[in-house]
Design an enzyme around this catalytic site. Structure first.
Site, PDB file in Angstrom:
ATOM      1  N   LEU A  54      -6.818  45.398  26.084  1.00 27.87           N
ATOM      2  CA  LEU A  54      -6.764  43.986  25.702  1.00 27.87           C
ATOM      3  C   LEU A  54      -7.828  43.187  26.441  1.00 27.87           C
ATOM      4  CD1 LEU A  54      -2.893  43.979  25.899  1.00 27.87           C
ATOM      5  CD2 LEU A  54      -4.222  43.658  23.788  1.00 27.87           C
ATOM      6  N   PRO A  55      -8.147  41.980  25.957  1.00 31.58           N
ATOM      7  CA  PRO A  55      -9.259  41.233  26.549  1.00 31.58           C
ATOM      8  C   PRO A  55      -9.079  40.876  28.029  1.00 31.58           C
ATOM      9  CG  PRO A  55      -8.711  40.340  24.385  1.00 31.58           C
ATOM     10  CD  PRO A  55      -7.644  41.343  24.723  1.00 31.58           C
ATOM     11  N   LYS A  67     -17.071  37.628  33.306  1.00 34.18           N
ATOM     12  CA  LYS A  67     -15.609  37.770  33.401  1.00 34.18           C
ATOM     13  C   LYS A  67     -15.236  38.603  34.637  1.00 34.18           C
ATOM     14  CE  LYS A  67     -11.878  40.477  31.647  1.00 34.18           C
ATOM     15  NZ  LYS A  67     -11.462  41.619  30.869  1.00 34.18           N
ATOM     16  N   THR A 107      -9.562  45.440  31.598  1.00 39.68           N
ATOM     17  CA  THR A 107     -10.026  45.013  32.925  1.00 39.68           C
ATOM     18  C   THR A 107      -9.348  43.685  33.240  1.00 39.68           C
ATOM     19  OG1 THR A 107     -12.172  46.048  32.569  1.00 39.68           O
ATOM     20  CG2 THR A 107     -12.038  44.407  34.318  1.00 39.68           C
ATOM     21  N   LYS A 121     -12.807  48.911  39.847  1.00 40.61           N
ATOM     22  CA  LYS A 121     -13.606  48.400  38.721  1.00 40.61           C
ATOM     23  C   LYS A 121     -14.307  47.082  39.090  1.00 40.61           C
ATOM     24  CE  LYS A 121     -14.794  47.369  34.412  1.00 40.61           C
ATOM     25  NZ  LYS A 121     -15.822  48.051  33.686  1.00 40.61           N
TER      26      LYS A 121
HETATM   27  P1  NAD Z   1     -12.260  43.273  22.178  1.00 42.64           P
HETATM   28  O1  NAD Z   1     -12.045  41.805  22.160  1.00 42.64           O
HETATM   29  O2  NAD Z   1     -13.238  43.876  21.234  1.00 42.64           O
HETATM   30  O3  NAD Z   1     -10.854  44.023  21.936  1.00 42.64           O
HETATM   31  C1  NAD Z   1      -9.610  43.538  22.376  1.00 42.64           C
HETATM   32  C2  NAD Z   1      -8.647  43.648  21.207  1.00 42.64           C
HETATM   33  O4  NAD Z   1      -7.352  43.202  21.640  1.00 42.64           O
HETATM   34  C3  NAD Z   1      -9.053  42.775  20.013  1.00 42.64           C
HETATM   35  O5  NAD Z   1      -9.145  43.575  18.847  1.00 42.64           O
HETATM   36  C4  NAD Z   1      -7.921  41.747  19.918  1.00 42.64           C
HETATM   37  O6  NAD Z   1      -7.640  41.340  18.592  1.00 42.64           O
HETATM   38  C5  NAD Z   1      -6.767  42.518  20.534  1.00 42.64           C
HETATM   39  N1  NAD Z   1      -5.683  41.659  21.011  1.00 42.64           N
HETATM   40  C6  NAD Z   1      -5.780  40.499  21.699  1.00 42.64           C
HETATM   41  N2  NAD Z   1      -4.541  40.016  21.937  1.00 42.64           N
HETATM   42  C7  NAD Z   1      -3.672  40.881  21.388  1.00 42.64           C
HETATM   43  C8  NAD Z   1      -2.239  40.917  21.283  1.00 42.64           C
HETATM   44  N3  NAD Z   1      -1.479  39.950  21.824  1.00 42.64           N
HETATM   45  N4  NAD Z   1      -1.674  41.948  20.635  1.00 42.64           N
HETATM   46  C9  NAD Z   1      -2.444  42.921  20.083  1.00 42.64           C
HETATM   47  N5  NAD Z   1      -3.789  42.940  20.128  1.00 42.64           N
HETATM   48  C10 NAD Z   1      -4.394  41.932  20.779  1.00 42.64           C
HETATM   49  O7  NAD Z   1     -12.613  43.644  23.692  1.00 42.64           O
HETATM   50  P2  NAD Z   1     -13.261  45.017  24.223  1.00 42.64           P
HETATM   51  O8  NAD Z   1     -14.735  44.871  24.333  1.00 42.64           O
HETATM   52  O9  NAD Z   1     -12.657  46.146  23.456  1.00 42.64           O
HETATM   53  O10 NAD Z   1     -12.713  45.011  25.733  1.00 42.64           O
HETATM   54  C11 NAD Z   1     -11.375  45.341  26.029  1.00 42.64           C
HETATM   55  C12 NAD Z   1     -11.216  45.411  27.541  1.00 42.64           C
HETATM   56  O11 NAD Z   1     -12.108  46.408  28.072  1.00 42.64           O
HETATM   57  C13 NAD Z   1     -11.583  44.106  28.275  1.00 42.64           C
HETATM   58  O12 NAD Z   1     -10.671  43.912  29.323  1.00 42.64           O
HETATM   59  C14 NAD Z   1     -12.996  44.360  28.790  1.00 42.64           C
HETATM   60  O13 NAD Z   1     -13.286  43.609  29.952  1.00 42.64           O
HETATM   61  C15 NAD Z   1     -12.934  45.847  29.087  1.00 42.64           C
HETATM   62  N6  NAD Z   1     -14.224  46.546  29.041  1.00 42.64           N
HETATM   63  C16 NAD Z   1     -15.104  46.316  28.018  1.00 42.64           C
HETATM   64  C17 NAD Z   1     -16.311  46.985  27.987  1.00 42.64           C
HETATM   65  C18 NAD Z   1     -17.302  46.757  26.863  1.00 42.64           C
HETATM   66  O14 NAD Z   1     -18.453  47.210  26.990  1.00 42.64           O
HETATM   67  N7  NAD Z   1     -16.900  46.116  25.755  1.00 42.64           N
HETATM   68  C19 NAD Z   1     -16.634  47.899  29.006  1.00 42.64           C
HETATM   69  C20 NAD Z   1     -15.712  48.143  30.013  1.00 42.64           C
HETATM   70  C21 NAD Z   1     -14.491  47.450  30.010  1.00 42.64           C
END
Ligand code: NAD
Length: 298
Positions: free
Chosen positions: A64-65, A245, A95, A170
């Site tokens: 999740l975000p 973030k 994260t 992390k």
């Molecule tokens: P993203 O926004 O693409 O995905 C998050 C998903 O969660 C979305 O599809 C959103 O609709 C869903 N969501 C939000 N609230 C929800 C709820 N209440 N119920 C169900 N689904 C819900 O984000 P991401 O890039 O996939 O990142 C996810 C996590 O991974 C974050 O914490 C980010 O910091 C971490 N991260 C991301 C990366 C990257 O390169 N994108 C790398 C390392 C870590």
């Protein structure tokens, strides 16, 4: 294993696909219809809510975000803690701040639900390739239980200690990464301004004591390296807003612990300005643009 996957966005989508590829039965849920459709198209069955997703699951993975989303999905009405059967293993790969990770894991355990925090590094490319690094916090027994599932999505699975320590690893790594990227940018920009060829300078750094990941693997100066974000207009890679973030999480954790993070706080302010200048969607190495006198000075 019957796996519930909540949050199938940029990272969760391909991670969910790899869990499916490893032969597990996955039920997916996401509030964004398009993300859920994509997961279903790859073979997941479609849930209609968090509660529906986790009912009957042996393990739950969430991606999740940020912290408020994790709180609401786990602790909210009809959330994971009220809907999962006792003994179900909970794995949060989002994260988030270590304190929230510890609080949610504490509440989970009180309801008979073992939980590990398992944030990742490796980005979307690592998520697709199944080569993520997982930094895992939790009891050793729960870590061992989570390992086969994490191995379906990653290559390096590291136990970092007690609950919350995955998040500690992390955010502290990313604090260091932000500072090293800014330091590399500063040195590259100064060397170029003083008349040095950036490629020659990068070569010196990379065989000298200034060498780091930001200088030798993701050099921010355009054209110094092939195949890095700097050489394609800072597209792709790890977004500056995601770095912002993580710096927010690190400086907030430092504030709560009363530990000075002077360079981390400066890095956070610089990325804040960089984002306000419209670069939040670019790779975080674009922070070098803050040092260039003209936007296209290279
Ligand atoms: P993203 O926004 O693409 O995905 C998050 C998903 O969660 C979305 O599809 C959103 O609709 C869903 N969501 C939000 N609230 C929800 C709820 N209440 N119920 C169900 N689904 C819900 O984000 P991401 O890039 O996939 O990142 C996810 C996590 O991974 C974050 O914490 C980010 O910091 C971490 N991260 C991301 C990366 C990257 O390169 N994108 C790398 C390392 C870590």
């Amino acid at each position: 294993m019957k796996v519930a996957f909540v949050g199938v966005g940029h990272m969760g989508g391909p991670m969910c696909a790899n869990v499916l590829k490893a032969g597990h039965a996955v039920k997916a849920w996401d509030v964004a219809g398009a993300s859920l459709d994509a997961a279903v198209a790859k073979g997941a069955s479609r849930a209609t809510s968090v509660a529906d997703c986790v009912a009957g699951a042996e393990a739950v993975v969430t991606m999740l975000p940020s912290s408020p989303h994790v709180r609401s999905v786990y602790l909210g009405e009809n959330g994971v803690l009220s809907a999962a059967s006792a003994g179900t293993l909970l794995v949060d790969s989002s994260t988030i701040d270590p304190l929230t990770a510890r609080e949610v894991a504490f509440d989970a355990l009180a309801r008979g639900l073992p939980m590990v925090d398992a944030p990742v590094s490796g980005g979307t490319a690592g998520a697709v390739a199944g080569t993520l690094t997982f930094m895992v916090g939790g009891a050793p027994r729960d870590f061992e239980r989570a390992r086969p599932l994490l191995e379906a999505m990653g290559r390096n699975i590291v136990h970092c200690g007690a609950s919350g320590n995955g998040q500690v690893a992390k955010i502290c790594n990313n604090l260091l990464l932000a500072v090293s990227m800014i330091g590399t940018s500063e040195a590259m920009a100064l060397a170029a301004s003083l008349g040095m060829d950036p490629k020659v300078f990068a070569g010196i750094v990379n065989t000298s004591s200034g060498r780091c990941w930001s200088s030798d693997t993701c050099n921010p100066w355009p054209g110094v390296m092939d195949g890095v974000p700097a050489s394609r207009g800072y597209a792709g890679g790890f977004g500056a807003d995601l770095m912002l973030k993580d710096l927010g999480l690190a400086t907030e954790a430092a504030r709560a612990a009363k530990v000075p993070v002077l360079l981390g706080a400066l890095a956070q302010q610089l990325y804040q300005k960089h984002s306000a200048d419209g670069h939040g969607g670019q790779d975080f190495s674009s922070v070098i643009l803050q040092y260039l006198r003209e936007p296209d000075e290279k």
